[in-house]
Scaffold this motif. Structure first.
Motif, mmCIF file in Angstrom:
data_model
loop_
_atom_site.group_PDB
_atom_site.id
_atom_site.type_symbol
_atom_site.label_atom_id
_atom_site.label_comp_id
_atom_site.label_asym_id
_atom_site.label_seq_id
_atom_site.Cartn_x
_atom_site.Cartn_y
_atom_site.Cartn_z
ATOM 1 N N GLN A 227 0.818 -1.313 0.089
ATOM 2 C CA GLN A 227 -0.141 -0.142 -0.060
ATOM 3 C C GLN A 227 0.659 1.181 0.010
ATOM 4 O OE1 GLN A 227 -3.253 -0.772 -0.433
ATOM 5 N NE2 GLN A 227 -2.351 -2.937 -0.129
ATOM 6 N N ILE A 228 2.141 1.120 0.402
ATOM 7 C CA ILE A 228 3.055 2.352 0.368
ATOM 8 C C ILE A 228 3.682 2.890 -0.941
ATOM 9 C CG2 ILE A 228 4.920 3.316 1.716
ATOM 10 C CD1 ILE A 228 4.470 0.923 3.645
ATOM 11 N N TYR A 239 7.656 3.599 4.806
ATOM 12 C CA TYR A 239 8.259 2.123 4.344
ATOM 13 C C TYR A 239 9.077 1.971 5.165
ATOM 14 C CZ TYR A 239 9.974 -1.776 1.278
ATOM 15 O OH TYR A 239 10.412 -3.035 0.976
ATOM 16 N N TYR A 333 -2.129 2.379 6.819
ATOM 17 C CA TYR A 333 -1.968 1.323 5.654
ATOM 18 C C TYR A 333 -2.522 0.068 6.168
ATOM 19 C CZ TYR A 333 1.789 4.639 3.999
ATOM 20 O OH TYR A 333 2.332 5.758 3.657
ATOM 21 N N SER A 336 -5.732 0.494 4.512
ATOM 22 C CA SER A 336 -5.784 0.631 2.994
ATOM 23 C C SER A 336 -5.505 -0.666 2.378
ATOM 24 C CB SER A 336 -4.597 1.415 2.643
ATOM 25 O OG SER A 336 -4.447 1.365 1.220
#
Length: 408
Positions: A227-228, A239, A333, A336
């Motif tokens: 997702q990053i 990250y 995240y 997400s």
């Protein structure tokens, strides 16, 4: 003053508040929240004139209502403030104005307030003084509601009832409650104030609920990392943070406070002082996390004189305030990635720490070593993070070679 009608005393207090140029809203609040309950109390007792014993009785009643949860802390403070104004006005003809009721105002009688001050002073410079203050204050309030306006009549039964009562409010803080009560009654005994046999109540081993939280599966971690967007400065930072959490098990607070000088690039190691234990910790820096940190420093980190590793993305470029900020990054995240999270399911940034510990045990690493890596004082502490059920461990087993390889 001699004999004064309580209604007249309230009118004088209100007039003095008006003289202080308080706004109409504040005057109205004092009337309804501070003074009207006093007037109602006197009317129910069919009393007209101010009486000190009635004010003391009402103060005890307010403490009892607050302790039992029948009135809020805010309401309690308003009412106590009203009593103090009226008491001071009756005795001196005036009162000392405070701009607001501070959170540090004691909720206790003057008798117990003095004991609290002396007890806290005897502890010296300890880092958890707020915990001691809070629990001791609540204990003294409890004793007041039980009719103990002095400490002379306190018995082991009172201690036991307080512990039971506190378990209702703070079930996860019982270690703190027991510790504070031990210190307090040891102090009472040493000072010759009260000597009762509190040991049978406060030194009995208690059973502990040890809930084993699940860890992350490899596919969940990979999904989170996907997702990053590592093409952006924020993505490079996030990250690096999450890779660091996965491969080192560092607490969120320690990552928030990580400094550039904490990384020994020559030996690929991290050296820091843990925020929770205040103990030094040295860990190897895994290659993937190291590369992510380098990418962030060279290509994503804002230009800043700050000595901290990870900075906010918007000016002013300060460090993260605390571990909560790091946890919020991870939670973004997690959401997400479509991974559901409920309270107690272990799907948190701290879950990365538990997952690392679980993986190490699966690989046959001794719990003593796991404890050292996680920065615990003893192996016993590490056990609460790690399930010792072999089948459950195998489900959580990670292959660190697969984490973060698939990128989008």
């Amino acid at each position: 003053m001699n004999e004064v009608a309580i209604k007249e005393l309230i009118e004088i207090a209100t007039a003095k508040l008006i003289e202080l140029q308080l706004c109409n809203g504040s005057i109205d609040s004092y009337h309804h929240r501070a003074f009207q309950p006093v007037l109602d109390f006197y009317q129910k007792r069919s009393e007209t004139f101010y009486r000190t014993e009635l004010m003391d009785e009402l103060s005890s009643r307010y403490q009892e209502l607050f302790f039992e949860g029948n009135i809020s802390r805010k309401t309690f403070r308003w009412r106590i403030r009203g009593l103090r104004i009226l008491n001071e006005l009756y005795k001196t003809g005036s009162f000392e104005w405070k701009v607001f009721i501070t959170k540090n105002d004691s909720l206790l009688s003057r008798y117990y307030e003095e004991f609290l001050t002396r007890f806290l002073s005897s502890l010296g410079n300890i880092c958890r003084i707020g915990i001691y203050r809070s629990i001791t204050e609540r204990y003294f309030l409890f004793l007041t509601t039980q009719g103990h306006h002095t400490i002379e009549g306190i018995s082991p039964s009172d201690i036991r009832y307080f512990i039971v009562d506190m378990f209702t409010y703070r079930p996860k803080s019982m270690d703190d409650v027991i510790t504070v009560l031990r210190k307090l009654h040891t102090y009472f005994r040493a000072e010759g104030m009260l000597d009762i046999r509190f040991e049978p109540v406060l030194f009995v081993p208690r059973a502990r609920d040890k809930k084993v939280l699940p860890c992350f599966l490899p596919e969940e971690l990979n999904l989170i990392l996907k997702q990053i967007n590592t093409e952006t400065p924020v993505g490079k930072r996030d990250y690096a943070i999450i890779q660091l959490g996965i491969t080192t098990g560092l607490r969120a607070g320690d990552i928030a406070n990580l400094k550039l000088t904490d990384v020994d690039w020559k030996n690929n190691e991290i050296h820091l002082i843990q925020g929770k234990t205040k103990q030094p910790l040295s860990l190897p820096l895994e290659e993937r996390a190291g590369n992510a940190i380098i990418d962030y420093i060279l290509n994503g980190r804002p230009k800043s004189e700050s000595s901290y590793m990870f900075l906010r993305s918007l000016a002013p470029y300060h460090k993260f305030q605390d571990g909560v900020s790091v946890s919020c990054v991870f939670r973004k995240y997690l959401k997400s990635a479509g991974i559901s999270h409920t309270v107690g399911d272990g799907k948190t940034f701290h879950g990365l720490r538990r997952t690392l510990g679980t993986e190490m045990v699966v690989q046959g690493i001794p719990v003593t070593t796991v404890s050292q890596v996680l920065g615990h004082h003893s192996p016993e502490t590490a056990k609460q993070y790690i399930s010792l059920d072999t089948n459950g461990l195998k489900q959580c087993a990670l292959s660190f070679g697969t984490i973060g390889e698939v990128r989008v």
